[in-house]
Scaffold this motif. Structure first.
Motif, PDB file in Angstrom:
ATOM      1  N   GLU A 286     -26.624 -46.543  41.592  1.00  0.00           N
ATOM      2  CA  GLU A 286     -26.196 -47.444  42.673  1.00  0.00           C
ATOM      3  C   GLU A 286     -24.805 -47.107  43.213  1.00  0.00           C
ATOM      4  OE1 GLU A 286     -29.375 -49.596  40.462  1.00  0.00           O
ATOM      5  OE2 GLU A 286     -27.693 -48.272  39.957  1.00  0.00           O
ATOM      6  N   PHE A 287     -23.968 -46.462  42.396  1.00  0.00           N
ATOM      7  CA  PHE A 287     -22.598 -46.170  42.806  1.00  0.00           C
ATOM      8  C   PHE A 287     -22.415 -44.732  43.286  1.00  0.00           C
ATOM      9  CE2 PHE A 287     -22.233 -49.789  39.944  1.00  0.00           C
ATOM     10  CZ  PHE A 287     -21.394 -50.632  40.676  1.00  0.00           C
ATOM     11  N   ASP A 288     -23.507 -43.988  43.409  1.00  0.00           N
ATOM     12  CA  ASP A 288     -23.414 -42.580  43.783  1.00  0.00           C
ATOM     13  C   ASP A 288     -22.757 -42.394  45.155  1.00  0.00           C
ATOM     14  OD1 ASP A 288     -24.470 -39.659  43.249  1.00  0.00           O
ATOM     15  OD2 ASP A 288     -25.034 -40.136  45.306  1.00  0.00           O
ATOM     16  N   GLU A 289     -23.246 -43.136  46.144  1.00  0.00           N
ATOM     17  CA  GLU A 289     -22.712 -42.967  47.507  1.00  0.00           C
ATOM     18  C   GLU A 289     -21.236 -43.369  47.564  1.00  0.00           C
ATOM     19  OE1 GLU A 289     -23.847 -44.207  52.137  1.00  0.00           O
ATOM     20  OE2 GLU A 289     -25.037 -44.972  50.445  1.00  0.00           O
ATOM     21  N   LEU A 290     -20.867 -44.425  46.839  1.00  0.00           N
ATOM     22  CA  LEU A 290     -19.471 -44.854  46.788  1.00  0.00           C
ATOM     23  C   LEU A 290     -18.590 -43.754  46.208  1.00  0.00           C
ATOM     24  CD1 LEU A 290     -17.082 -46.918  46.675  1.00  0.00           C
ATOM     25  CD2 LEU A 290     -17.986 -47.606  44.436  1.00  0.00           C
ATOM     26  N   PHE A 291     -19.006 -43.190  45.088  1.00  0.00           N
ATOM     27  CA  PHE A 291     -18.198 -42.162  44.439  1.00  0.00           C
ATOM     28  C   PHE A 291     -18.079 -40.915  45.307  1.00  0.00           C
ATOM     29  CE2 PHE A 291     -19.367 -43.894  39.966  1.00  0.00           C
ATOM     30  CZ  PHE A 291     -18.460 -44.924  40.160  1.00  0.00           C
ATOM     31  N   ARG A 292     -19.157 -40.550  45.957  1.00  0.00           N
ATOM     32  CA  ARG A 292     -19.105 -39.369  46.839  1.00  0.00           C
ATOM     33  C   ARG A 292     -18.087 -39.559  47.956  1.00  0.00           C
ATOM     34  NH1 ARG A 292     -23.194 -35.575  46.327  1.00  0.00           N
ATOM     35  NH2 ARG A 292     -24.808 -36.153  44.812  1.00  0.00           N
ATOM     36  N   LYS A 293     -18.118 -40.735  48.554  1.00  0.00           N
ATOM     37  CA  LYS A 293     -17.184 -41.023  49.647  1.00  0.00           C
ATOM     38  C   LYS A 293     -15.756 -41.070  49.135  1.00  0.00           C
ATOM     39  CE  LYS A 293     -15.773 -42.275  53.723  1.00  0.00           C
ATOM     40  NZ  LYS A 293     -15.709 -41.273  54.828  1.00  0.00           N
ATOM     41  N   PHE A 294     -15.551 -41.724  47.993  1.00  0.00           N
ATOM     42  CA  PHE A 294     -14.204 -41.850  47.448  1.00  0.00           C
ATOM     43  C   PHE A 294     -13.635 -40.484  47.069  1.00  0.00           C
ATOM     44  CE2 PHE A 294     -11.466 -42.344  43.670  1.00  0.00           C
ATOM     45  CZ  PHE A 294     -10.428 -43.058  44.252  1.00  0.00           C
ATOM     46  N   LEU A 295     -14.446 -39.650  46.411  1.00  0.00           N
ATOM     47  CA  LEU A 295     -13.973 -38.339  45.991  1.00  0.00           C
ATOM     48  C   LEU A 295     -13.718 -37.414  47.174  1.00  0.00           C
ATOM     49  CD1 LEU A 295     -16.223 -37.741  42.851  1.00  0.00           C
ATOM     50  CD2 LEU A 295     -13.794 -38.344  42.903  1.00  0.00           C
ATOM     51  N   SER A 296     -14.444 -37.625  48.271  1.00  0.00           N
ATOM     52  CA  SER A 296     -14.221 -36.796  49.461  1.00  0.00           C
ATOM     53  C   SER A 296     -12.860 -37.076  50.084  1.00  0.00           C
ATOM     54  CB  SER A 296     -15.323 -37.034  50.492  1.00  0.00           C
ATOM     55  OG  SER A 296     -15.220 -38.329  51.054  1.00  0.00           O
ATOM     56  N   ASN A 297     -12.295 -38.255  49.787  1.00  0.00           N
ATOM     57  CA  ASN A 297     -10.978 -38.613  50.327  1.00  0.00           C
ATOM     58  C   ASN A 297      -9.830 -38.192  49.419  1.00  0.00           C
ATOM     59  OD1 ASN A 297     -12.300 -39.814  52.441  1.00  0.00           O
ATOM     60  ND2 ASN A 297     -12.088 -41.905  51.673  1.00  0.00           N
ATOM     61  N   LYS A 298     -10.147 -37.814  48.184  1.00  0.00           N
ATOM     62  CA  LYS A 298      -9.088 -37.471  47.232  1.00  0.00           C
ATOM     63  C   LYS A 298      -8.448 -36.134  47.593  1.00  0.00           C
ATOM     64  CE  LYS A 298      -9.040 -38.352  42.976  1.00  0.00           C
ATOM     65  NZ  LYS A 298      -9.215 -38.408  41.516  1.00  0.00           N
ATOM     66  N   GLU A 299      -7.144 -36.075  47.412  1.00  0.00           N
ATOM     67  CA  GLU A 299      -6.433 -34.841  47.698  1.00  0.00           C
ATOM     68  C   GLU A 299      -6.743 -33.786  46.645  1.00  0.00           C
ATOM     69  OE1 GLU A 299      -2.323 -35.660  48.079  1.00  0.00           O
ATOM     70  OE2 GLU A 299      -2.548 -36.967  49.829  1.00  0.00           O
TER      71      GLU A 299
END
Length: 475
Positions: A286-299
């Motif tokens: 359930e948290f896959d899409e959230l983590f993908r988006k969050f990690l894409s923003n990480k420097e």
């Protein structure tokens, strides 16, 4: 009946060339197993683990054997709601957080590990209490027959050279199985890739249809109480659906506060497979899409670790929206799991003839003092277990209860017929009981009502069109 006027609620079962045998109500006398165990079953959040620990204050030698398919794995203690060590009150717990998270752990694996543990507890005059909501684990444990055993034997004895099945992808495996053996395909879920591959491998290596395994006395009696491995006291801890739903929502919120996101983030992998090991647990995918988006923003793209607080501090509104959506999905999917588990328990009672003693914990939920929990849950269960332990092993009570079930025709139902509900988007239901339960559901009834209104409207339009044509002709 014309196709356009067909009743959308009617769904005939798929053909089953191997129907379940009929029973005439006569049950052969049997010897009740000497080994006595208590089995506490119920839906997620019903309080099974709490009840099992409470039993230890009333009976000597209680040891809990976990039968939850996700709690057997190490890690994700918050998400899988394992009982913390500090809350076990010194009661030994087995198969709780012991399996490698990446391993494929089947019902056969559970049975093979649980039996020696239970036998050891019994040898020390202890009382094994099996606790869990994974009903097929418990079926595999108490039944002396398992299809996986026959699969192993046939594959071990096969002299044929192995056949490469790598050209059949995962999605196409089930369709391929349906072509060669529709009876076997009807008995398993389309997403049960492990069993699909085993059936295909069996056919490729031996030429024997997997459905041949479902014939014979052993297969017909699998999971039935007349040949249990143990003398079982079966406790079903239940509560009203609205109460369980409310509790599930509150529990998810508590899990989030207790670090659920940190746990899932620790095992997150961009290339994760959610059909194997601990990643199958509700609350990971359930948290896959959230983590993908969050990690894409990480420097720092190399550092995949993060904390829940990092997500809360994120300035991207999309991340916050995805967080709320993921939590809602977790709650929704857990509520769906509760309903599936209750349906399966009903199926064990109605179709397999299990003598489930239902204890209603509805009033005891959300009671801060615990008095209601003791009076409504613990005390009735203690009385039930006391009566069970005092019964002579030679008692014919269990055999008589089974005879009553068989004489009513409950066990003689076809357990494996496949029903298709066109009104609900060709949803597949397995077994007469599941089909009857589905028809009684609110969603199904609403769809049937809408379809009937639509059919009546179309019929009225046709009649009006005919009348208009008649008027034009007369003019």
């Amino acid at each position: 009946m014309a196709e356009g006027n067909r009743d959308p609620a009617v769904a005939a079962p798929a053909e089953n060339p191997n129907p379940s045998p009929s029973f005439d109500g006569e049950v052969e006398p049997r010897t009740v197993p000497e080994k006595k165990v208590v089995v506490v079953m119920g839906a997620t959040g019903s309080g099974k683990s709490r009840l099992a620990i409470d039993l230890a204050s009333h009976f000597a030698g209680v040891e809990v054997v976990n039968a939850d398919s996700m709690q057997v794995y190490r890690s994700l203690d918050v998400l899988t709601n394992k009982v913390p060590f500090s809350e076990r009150n010194g009661v030994p717990h087995h198969l709780l957080g012991t399996i490698d998270p990446s391993a494929e752990f089947t019902s056969k694996d559970f049975r093979d590990l649980a039996i020696p543990i239970i036998d050891d507890i019994l040898s020390r005059d202890g009382l094994p209490v099996i606790v869990g909501g994974t009903n097929y684990y418990i079926q595999a444990l108490v039944s002396p027959y398992l299809i996986d055993d026959v699969l192993d034997e046939l594959q071990d004895c096969s002299m044929a050279a192995p056949v490469d099945l790598s050209d059949i992808d995962v999605a196409g495996g089930y369709e391929h199985l349906k072509k060669i053996d529709p009876v076997a395909a009807n008995r398993i879920h389309p997403n049960d890739h492990r069993k699909i591959n085993r059936y295909l491998s069996l056919y490729a290596n031996s030429g024997s249809l997997p459905s041949n395994l479902f014939r014979g006395e052993a297969a017909d009696n699998w999971g039935r109480p007349n040949n249990f491995r143990y003398n079982c006291c079966l406790v079903w801890l239940d509560a009203a659906i609205p109460v369980l739903d409310k509790y599930v929502d509150q529990r998810v919120d508590c899990m989030i506060g207790a670090g659920l996101l940190n746990e899932v983030g620790d095992i997150y992998n961009l290339n994760a497979v959610y059909t194997r090991g601990l990643r199958q647990a509700i609350g990971v995918r359930e948290f896959d899409e959230l983590f993908r988006k969050f990690l894409s923003n990480k420097e720092d793209k190399m550092d995949s670790g993060f904390l829940y607080s990092d997500i809360l501090k994120c300035s991207d509104d999309k991340v916050k929206i995805l967080l709320d959506e993921a939590i809602d999905k977790l709650k929704t999917n857990t509520r769906k799991l509760v309903r599936r588990q209750r349906r399966r328990l009903n199926r064990l009672r109605e179709d397999f003839g299990w003598d489930l003693h239902c204890i209603d914990a509805t009033e005891a939920f959300f009671c801060e003092t615990g008095d209601l929990w003791q009076r409504k849950v613990v005390e009735p269960c203690v009385a039930l277990v006391k009566s069970f332990l005092l019964q002579s092993s030679s008692s014919s009570t269990s055999g008589k209860a089974l005879g009553d079930v068989l004489s009513k025709g409950l066990v003689s139902r076809d357990l494996w017929a496949q029903y298709v509900c066109e009104a609900c988007g060709n949803r597949i239901l397995r077994g007469a009981h599941e089909w009857e339960q589905h028809k009684q559901g609110r969603g199904h009834r609403k769809r049937i009502l809408r379809l009937k209104k639509k059919q009546n409207s179309c019929f009225s339009d046709q009649q009006q069109h005919i009348r208009n044509m008649d008027s034009s002709y007369c003019a």
